[in-house]
Scaffold this motif. Structure first.
Motif, mmCIF file in Angstrom:
data_model
loop_
_atom_site.group_PDB
_atom_site.id
_atom_site.type_symbol
_atom_site.label_atom_id
_atom_site.label_comp_id
_atom_site.label_asym_id
_atom_site.label_seq_id
_atom_site.Cartn_x
_atom_site.Cartn_y
_atom_site.Cartn_z
ATOM 1 N N ALA A 166 96.123 -113.545 7.063
ATOM 2 C CA ALA A 166 95.684 -114.494 6.037
ATOM 3 C C ALA A 166 96.047 -113.932 4.667
ATOM 4 C CB ALA A 166 94.179 -114.745 6.133
ATOM 5 N N SER A 167 96.010 -114.784 3.689
ATOM 6 C CA SER A 167 96.270 -114.368 2.313
ATOM 7 C C SER A 167 94.942 -114.258 1.573
ATOM 8 C CB SER A 167 97.168 -115.398 1.620
ATOM 9 O OG SER A 167 97.332 -115.073 0.251
ATOM 10 N N PHE A 224 89.404 -120.450 10.794
ATOM 11 C CA PHE A 224 90.691 -119.843 11.136
ATOM 12 C C PHE A 224 91.096 -120.006 12.605
ATOM 13 C CE2 PHE A 224 89.011 -117.495 7.510
ATOM 14 C CZ PHE A 224 90.081 -117.560 6.620
ATOM 15 N N ASN A 269 92.862 -117.620 2.223
ATOM 16 C CA ASN A 269 93.595 -118.892 2.410
ATOM 17 C C ASN A 269 92.980 -120.005 1.574
ATOM 18 O OD1 ASN A 269 95.271 -117.567 4.151
ATOM 19 N ND2 ASN A 269 94.701 -118.719 5.987
ATOM 20 N N ASP A 290 98.557 -109.934 1.677
ATOM 21 C CA ASP A 290 98.354 -110.401 3.049
ATOM 22 C C ASP A 290 97.492 -109.392 3.790
ATOM 23 O OD1 ASP A 290 99.872 -112.683 2.692
ATOM 24 O OD2 ASP A 290 101.739 -111.688 3.298
#
Length: 414
Positions: free
Chosen positions: A117-118, A226, A187, A127
């Motif tokens: 994920a960011s 997620f 995200n 990341d």
């Protein structure tokens, strides 16, 4: 008493012979020093690597933990992956049932991760590897908190947007300030930071990525945001310490899971119970091969050193033939003559062994972050025993030749 006195006199003669030929003594023990250094260094490196990997396995998987999941970890011949592919994924309801009913378990957690994920805060971003875990996660695996705190039960059970971040994530996003209480975005979704994990560095095995670049959130939050349509959780179950090999716990888990999934007695399990034993056995095999290969390679150096000592001992016997004849004519026993040269060879080899071990000690004092070396007492003792054996092996034939000399012929020699 007479025998012991003569043995002591043999030791004195051997010591005096070594002192009288310092240069020859020094040159002859170099081969043994190199050989013992090589073999002890190999054993030390393999033991240190073994300890490092075991530590990482325990850190990642926890000690005495069983993993209930869809896939078996051991890939055997004719691995029927298509059969495992059709198995159902682990469900949160199954985790709840095991947690509430497994009396033989110390802790039960559901974990899912491995997704990227960011994460960003303001203009800083990176990341990361994101993991969703239930409240007992820190009891089944290592999760040391350096700053802040761990999840509260209410945060885990209600799926609140709270996060525990790795040390590298904190460094990249903090701008020099504490990250506790700060808001980050995963995200694009806001999370409040409640804890920072202790800095660990890169794992040698890379289990799930380095924890320094990881973000842990409550499992329910993870499943909602997620997981989407790709749930791949494992249920981790930690046994009590008195459950040797976790046999009782494994039986209880198997019975409950078969009951939950209505599996008939003759049907195969639709789940796998994994443990770290298979991985440990895999590494046991590798380290056994490394030890044997290292010992063989180092053994060649040791063999050369042994031949060097044997050569020197034959020269020493030749030089002292006249003295041997005089000693035997005065009543010296064969074992008295033999012990002189045998002790001399063992002394040479032991001194060489100590020098080699000393070199290994110096190497272990050099700071190494990737693989810190530690010289164990077992390896020191092994080095000394090997060097003693090489000394006996190298000196036994020259000593036997000296002991069997005819005193008349020996006295006449020049």
């Amino acid at each position: 008493m007479k025998f012991l006195r003569q043995v002591f006199e043999s030791l004195v003669f051997a010591y005096q012979a070594l002192r009288s030929n310092i240069m020859r003594t020094t040159l002859s023990l170099l081969g043994v020093s190199v050989g013992i250094f090589a073999i002890v260094a190999v054993f030390t490196a393999v033991d240190s690597l073994n300890g490092k990997i075991r530590s990482e396995i325990d850190s990642f998987a926890g000690s005495g933990v069983l993993y209930v999941g869809k896939w078996p970890w051991l890939m055997q011949n004719n691995y029927p992956w298509w059969k495992y592919l059709n198995r159902p994924e682990m469900k949160y309801s199954e985790f709840k049932y095991l947690k509430e009913n497994l009396t033989s378990a110390q802790a039960v957690a559901i974990i899912d991760g491995g997704r990227t994920a960011s994460v960003n805060r303001g203009s800083s971003s990176m990341d990361i590897n994101i993991t969703g875990a239930s409240y007992d996660y820190n009891q089944v695996t290592s999760c040391p908190i350096n700053e802040g705190r761990y999840f509260l039960p209410i945060e885990s059970d209600n799926g609140l947007n709270v996060a525990i971040i790795g040390s590298k994530v904190a460094e990249n996003l903090s701008n020099g300030e504490s990250m506790i209480g700060q808001v980050i975005k995963l995200n694009g979704i806001k999370f409040s930071v409640i804890g920072v994990i202790e800095k660990k560095g890169n794992d040698m095995l890379g289990f799930g990525g380095t924890p320094d670049e990881k973000v842990i959130i409550p499992y329910i939050t993870y499943a909602t945001i997620f997981q989407k349509d790709r749930p791949q959780p494992d249920i981790s179950v930690k046994a009590f310490e008195d459950d040797v090999n976790q046999q009782n716990l494994e039986g209880d888990i198997s019975g409950m899971m078969r009951s939950l999934r209505s599996i008939k007695p003759k049907q195969e399990d639709s789940f796998s119970i994994n443990r770290m034993d298979g991985l440990n056995q895999f590494f046991d095999g590798i380290f056994s091969v490394l030890n044997v290969a290292g010992a063989l390679i180092a053994g060649f150096s040791l063999l050369v050193g042994g031949f060097g000592i044997a050569n020197i001992m034959f020269v020493s016997v030749k030089e002292r033939t006249n003295i041997i004849g005089i000693q035997k004519s005065l009543g010296a026993k064969n074992y008295f003559i033999m012990f002189q040269f045998l002790f001399e060879a063992v002394f040479l080899s032991l001194i060489g062994g100590l020098v080699g071990i000393g070199l290994v000690v110096l190497i272990t004092l050099i700071p190494q972050e990737a693989l810190p070396l530690s010289l164990s007492f077992k390896n020191i003792l092994s080095g000394l025993m090997i060097s003693s054996f090489i000394g006996i092996l190298s000196g036994i034939i020259p000593a036997w030749v000296a002991a069997k000399m005819d005193p008349v012929i020996a006295i006449r020699s020049k």
